[in-house]
Scaffold this motif. Sequence first.
Motif, short mmCIF file in Angstrom:
data_model
loop_
_atom_site.label_atom_id
_atom_site.label_comp_id
_atom_site.label_asym_id
_atom_site.label_seq_id
_atom_site.Cartn_x
_atom_site.Cartn_y
_atom_site.Cartn_z
N THR A 16 25.53 -23.31 -21.93
CA THR A 16 25.27 -21.89 -22.21
C THR A 16 24.48 -21.26 -21.07
N GLY A 17 24.98 -20.13 -20.61
CA GLY A 17 24.27 -19.41 -19.56
C GLY A 17 24.84 -19.62 -18.17
N TYR A 18 25.86 -20.47 -18.03
CA TYR A 18 26.43 -20.74 -16.71
C TYR A 18 27.92 -20.36 -16.69
N THR A 19 28.40 -20.02 -15.50
CA THR A 19 29.77 -19.53 -15.35
C THR A 19 30.69 -20.61 -14.80
N GLU A 20 31.92 -20.60 -15.30
CA GLU A 20 32.95 -21.53 -14.81
C GLU A 20 33.49 -21.04 -13.46
N PRO A 21 34.14 -21.87 -12.66
CA PRO A 21 34.54 -23.24 -13.03
C PRO A 21 33.53 -24.32 -12.66
#
Length: 241
Positions: free
Chosen positions: A195-200
């Motif tokens: 939670t709180g981080y962007t992919e990829p």
Amino acid sequence: MARRDCCNIFLVLLFARYVYSNKCPQDKWGELCNSKCGNCMKPPCDKTTGHCIGGCSGPWLPPHCTQECKSGSYGVNCSETCGHCKEGSLCDIRTGQCQQECEPGWQGNRCDKECSAQRFGNECIQRCYCYNGVDCSKGSGECPGDCSPGYHGKHCDKECATGYYGQDCSYRCGMCSKNETCNAETGTCYNGCMTGYTEPYCKSKHEATSVSPHNLPHFLSWILIPTMALIQLWDIIASFH
């Protein structure tokens, strides 16, 4: 008279040689039939020279077919060359099979089959992962350039340790969901991010919008302007009733 006698003696000797050589038993040859024919494919041998006219019957050296194949050769007439036997060891003169293992980079009973692409070492059981699929040395396993992403080591055959990825395994994985490791080649997380981080790659945090005294007027304008427009529209509609 003496010259005529000499000629007569010479003719007699030639005739005797012809008679003896053609009356030798099937397995003998020579002027006195005292030489034994070799291992001929199609006996008898030539009664004058002892040569096997049809070649040898097995791993024998032509033309007499009395000696076995020399080191490094095998088969009928010793016409085949031994494969890449380890440390130059001999092969079987009949079958060509190496008496020991193959040299690194070769396989098969006769050690005459080179390792396939991206295989190397004893019996070709090891695999290399060179960059862009380039083949490695069949014997040593060394790549001519870099390793493929996800691998490292002298032979490019060691996978990245958990938590690392990329060229020479020099990058750390991001914040993958459930603390899972990432794809060792690409660095992407298999099941998304924490939670709180962007992919990829799950390395960048989401940019959350916060309300502070500095941006409060701007924030309120997002709410008040559309609300006021809706109120005015409602008043216009109500005036028609």
